[in-house]
Motif scaffolding. Structure first.
Motif, mmCIF file in Angstrom:
data_model
loop_
_atom_site.group_PDB
_atom_site.id
_atom_site.type_symbol
_atom_site.label_atom_id
_atom_site.label_comp_id
_atom_site.label_asym_id
_atom_site.label_seq_id
_atom_site.Cartn_x
_atom_site.Cartn_y
_atom_site.Cartn_z
ATOM 1 N N TRP A 80 0.468 -0.664 -0.085
ATOM 2 C CA TRP A 80 0.117 -0.001 0.086
ATOM 3 C C TRP A 80 0.922 1.076 0.071
ATOM 4 N N CYS A 124 -10.628 2.984 -2.947
ATOM 5 C CA CYS A 124 -10.731 2.678 -1.322
ATOM 6 C C CYS A 124 -11.926 4.105 -1.172
ATOM 7 N N CYS A 176 -9.143 6.005 2.160
ATOM 8 C CA CYS A 176 -7.474 6.083 1.906
ATOM 9 C C CYS A 176 -7.687 6.277 -0.116
ATOM 10 N N CYS A 203 -10.194 -1.327 0.050
ATOM 11 C CA CYS A 203 -8.843 -2.083 -0.078
ATOM 12 C C CYS A 203 -7.940 -2.758 1.112
ATOM 13 N N CYS A 216 -7.073 -1.200 4.396
ATOM 14 C CA CYS A 216 -8.486 -0.178 4.934
ATOM 15 C C CYS A 216 -9.188 -1.930 5.622
HETATM 16 ZN ZN ZN Z 1 -7.993 1.769 2.011
#
Ligand code: ZN
Ligand code: AMP
Length: 279
Positions: free
Chosen positions: A118, A256, A259, A268, A271
């Motif tokens: 990420w 997402c 985020c 995502c 998250c």
């Molecule tokens: Zn996310």
């Protein structure tokens, strides 16, 4: 031709298929032999490469790796970008991992991997990279192919291959693996011959029993058939286009809800994990 030149030629032949010299390539540096070799070779042969390292704050181990990467990049005049996971996620990897593991049975490496992917994608994009190169080698890939095969879920392997380009999205920086056809043992030999300042010990938090078992199995089989890992990977590469074709209807890439990063689902993976752990 000596071993180091042969090794470099092999990496260059792979890289030629994955990137070109005008593109900015961020090399995800862990401080280990693989990513250090990738950064060295790309830089040596005129690729526009910079280092990107995440400070995971895993005690002395992180400190030593950061010191090594700083030293290496300083000596070779390579730009190094360091991002702090604590600043980006608001908590340390150890804290987040413990919270996640009270709610879900997910291994240390899996949790850390989700966070790293990420953050690496986000930072590589912010730094204007066209590609993000990792140090994954032939052994890593052969192990993952077999592990996914044994888990019985072919879609897990969609994100494998020398170039991860399943997600076609402007917010997703394609990931490339220059060491895709290089054995772990050869990379170690190369790094040692070159005298790179790297730690050869594994991360103190790595658990991954299943991966270790698969690694041991391949090592045993390799004694009778030295090409077993390469054959596994080459066989997989023949299947990969058909696999991607089969799963291409998996739904469009979204962003997402929390985020804003690219994701196949409303949330995502990072998250989702943080939500499960109520972080
Ligand atoms: Zn996310
Ligand atoms: P691992 O997930 O530890 O097996 O590492 C796989 C690859 O991820 C490495 O070869 C690096 O390219 C990258 N990587 C691992 N740790 C870091 C880190 N702390 N910062 C940046 N990249 C990393």
């Amino acid at each position: 031709m000596d071993f180091t030149q042969k090794f470099e030629n092999k990496v260059l032949a792979t890289v030629k298929q994955l990137a070109n010299k005008s593109e900015k390539i961020l090399v995800a540096c862990s401080g280990g032999k693989d990513s250090t070799s990738v950064l060295f070779i790309l830089h040596k042969y005129g690729y526009n490469a910079e280092g990107l390292m995440i400070d995971l704050h895993i005690g002395e181990w992180s400190k030593k790796n950061i010191e090594n990467v700083r030293k290496f990049c300083g000596e070779h005049e390579i730009k190094l970008n360091i991002v702090d996971l604590n600043d980006e996620l608001g908590s340390s990897v150890c804290f987040l991992r413990e919270r996640v593991q009270t709610k879900a049975k997910i291994s240390n490496c899996m949790i850390c991997g989700v966070m790293k992917r990420w953050l690496l994608n986000k930072k590589a994009r912010e730094l204007g990279a066209a590609k993000l190169a990792t140090g994954h080698n032939l052994d890593d890939e052969a192990e993952t192919i077999i592990m996914n095969f044994m888990k019985g879920n072919p879609s897990l392997s969609l994100a494998l291959g020398p170039k991860v380009g399943v997600i076609e999205d402007s917010m997703f920086v394609p990931r490339i693996k220059p060491l895709y056809f290089c054995l772990n043992a050869d990379t170690r030999k190369y790094s040692q011959l070159m005298g790179f300042p790297v730690e050869y010990s594994p991360c103190p938090c790595s658990t991954g029993v299943f991966r270790r078992q698969v690694r041991e199995m391949l090592a045993k089989l390799e004694k009778d058939n030295p090409k077993i890992k390469e054959n596994t990977v080459r066989h997989f590469l023949k299947l990969l286009p058909r696999l991607r074709e089969k799963y291409k209807e998996r739904g469009a890439v979204m962003h997402c809800e929390v985020c804003g990063e690219p994701s196949r689902n409303k949330l995502c993976r990072l998250c989702t994990m943080l939500k499960v752990a109520k972080c």
